[in-house]
Design a protein around this motif. Sequence first.
Motif: not given
Lengths: 448, 448
Positions: B94-99, B120-125
């Motif tokens: 599963p995709l996770e947010m990479h902080h 733009n947050e999608r690009q940190a998944l």
Amino acid sequence: VTQKLILNATILSIGSELLSGEIADTNAAWLADALLERGILLRHALSCDDQFPQIQDAATFLLERSDLVIVSGGLGPTDDDLTREALAQLFNMPLEMHHGLLDSLKQLFQSRGRTFVKNNERQALIPRGAEVIPNPIGTAAGFMISVEYAGKPRLVAALPGVPKEFKIMLNLGLFKSIEHLLPESTYKRSFFRTFGLPESVIGQRVAAVPAPPEVSVAYRAHFPEVQVKLRYPTNLNSEVTRNIEKYTAKIREAIGADYIFSENSKVPLNEVVHNLLVKSSKTISVAESCTAGGLGAALTELSGSSNFFLGGIQSYSNQIKNKLLGVPQKTLDTYGAVSAECAEQMARGVRKKLGSDIALSITGIAGPEGGTPEKPVGTFYIGFATATENGAYRYFYPQSRDMVRTYSIWCALDILRRYLLELPVVVKVRYDTNQDDSQNGYPKAKSV
Amino acid sequence: VTQKLILNATILSIGSELLSGEIADTNAAWLADALLERGILLRHALSCDDQFPQIQDAATFLLERSDLVIVSGGLGPTDDDLTREALAQLFNMPLEMHHGLLDSLKQLFQSRGRTFVKNNERQALIPRGAEVIPNPIGTAAGFMISVEYAGKPRLVAALPGVPKEFKIMLNLGLFKSIEHLLPESTYKRSFFRTFGLPESVIGQRVAAVPAPPEVSVAYRAHFPEVQVKLRYPTNLNSEVTRNIEKYTAKIREAIGADYIFSENSKVPLNEVVHNLLVKSSKTISVAESCTAGGLGAALTELSGSSNFFLGGIQSYSNQIKNKLLGVPQKTLDTYGAVSAECAEQMARGVRKKLGSDIALSITGIAGPEGGTPEKPVGTFYIGFATATENGAYRYFYPQSRDMVRTYSIWCALDILRRYLLELPVVVKVRYDTNQDDSQNGYPKAKSV
């Protein structure tokens, strides 16, 4: 084999040169375009080495996924050209000597003064039951096979990989043969080619006009131009067609018709300018500093340019700007070689010296070295002179050396186009906060 | 997941623009080259539309067939960028947010003065358990996943499709991360870049020298140059290595060392000339008729060319040849503008006018119009002048307008290279039966 309409296709490009970095597969991109015009979707482009199991494996993958599989390459006369054998075995259609093909091959060799050797006979071998696709310009004939795969009717066409032969045989051979299998509802495409606005601004302006549901809109930044492409089905009723026409007119206006140098035509900007110059019977000369000849080269790309292009002066050094173009030493000392004043003097000077109706000049800092805080890399000026007007325009385009040079040539060509069409000149001073950026994403023209 | 050496790879290029004829997939060709250098074979290049089932279907096909699957494209911030989601689902990660990634994305936006919006947050998944491949020049980070597929260990790397980002992230990110998995027995490649002989002649000369069995030889005609490429394993004993060195020296001699402008180096001809000019401290000027500025543009492609390039005169019309370059009207009347006499006078004239050490001129018939039986399309002359020598060389290259112009610019650059290296000048008068064609496939130099 029952036949059915072809709605989608795939391409298998065969050749180790595609997988060793020798060449990019340009046939696939060209094919995609040719198919789309006929309402057929290209689903996959796949490349593989010219080896037996790989060709069969890759062809099988594509057969499962598309109505038409186009195989390009591997039809030469040497032992490592295996497309014929691999497909013949896959479909259980043994290779047979095609005597008509053999005769015409021998004739071709004779007419070119080449010796026909045993190996060349391989190019006359065709899977039993396949239809020959003749090669009007080379030795590698193609063929087409109708098969049933997993209960579904499929077409497989083998064509040579040489782009020139691939294209001509697809257009004149394959598409003619399968005309009755092509979708009735094909697509029509129209497009605008623009110069002078960034893609994002073009996108905003077009998006502000509601599109009819039948139309899909795409943008393509093809440096230094931006293209807007519309695509819609051909079998529309007259009301929808009228709506699309109205929509097209509206986005033309929204973009700004003067930014569109070519509409539904492959004519590039320098050809547009070439044609306008020929029509105007005006002559032109150029003075080039940072482009060092690139504008002259662009103006003479087409035969017949001697009707308007007299010549120019590549004034790279300041001494030549002064000595040959008559730019006063005081101008160079006070404003510098990269200035509106110098650009204007360069245009006036070359016009006088060469006796042309119009003159254009370019001076700028292409970089990567040579920038200053006041005149950073990407700053350039275009000078313009006729019998009645002189002026210079300032631009700022902070990109690579190569891009700055190309962009400045396009700006000069566009000034010429606008002058010949009596349109306003638009000057781009990006990132210059002293200028009004509200209307175009770029400030309005300002003659210095 | 157990890891193993990577012996072969495939690439999946995602994006509808690849399947609609918008752009050709150049990443695949570049990747093939980069992989080969590391001893890895590219088995397939496959493209598919950016849709969920298609990405998964295509990725599965490639996973079955290669140790490393490189997926390019579909990592942007918009809803039609589906690579992350499709791979996460396929591998059940599963995709996770990479902080860390999110923070650096926000910083990047701030430094560029752009607003960071929700999308733009999608690009940190990133799929859970994947390793991030940072993007040093853009917003789309990549990632790498180790998986087991059908009992075999596989690596899947997702990278952005923008060629610049794709290349830098492959070289600095992926290859570094998997260094321990790259084959020990890699390949070394060496190459010659030549100008002035046709591919067939180069081929004959090289083929006449027996190659060691470890070496594979390939030719590539990359207009207007011809490249000869050697490839051999790196893990060879010293005897074989010495043999290969001897072979390399022999083919260098067989080709003719003076035709080789660059060896094992990406430096193109105009950069070679640029460097020689800088080293010589000599200045140059040009007089261009049929190329109308293209030679000046080629000589100034690199920053620092103002050290040697003073400028030139684009003498397209005869009047300018006479008036600005001082070509006597009698020369123009007697021999014509396309003649050795005129070319020589042009070079002398521009040298005198601009005060350079060296001057070059080009005059010719680029076509398609303007040819005569005595001077058919493709005929051109290059004039040359220094303080002590003047001369002109005749060439004949009957090709398209664009090719004649480019070829003549290369001939002029090559004359300059040969002059600065004190090598003989070679003139090509193809198809001219009055000339000796025996030695080079082309006749020997002849100063007119």
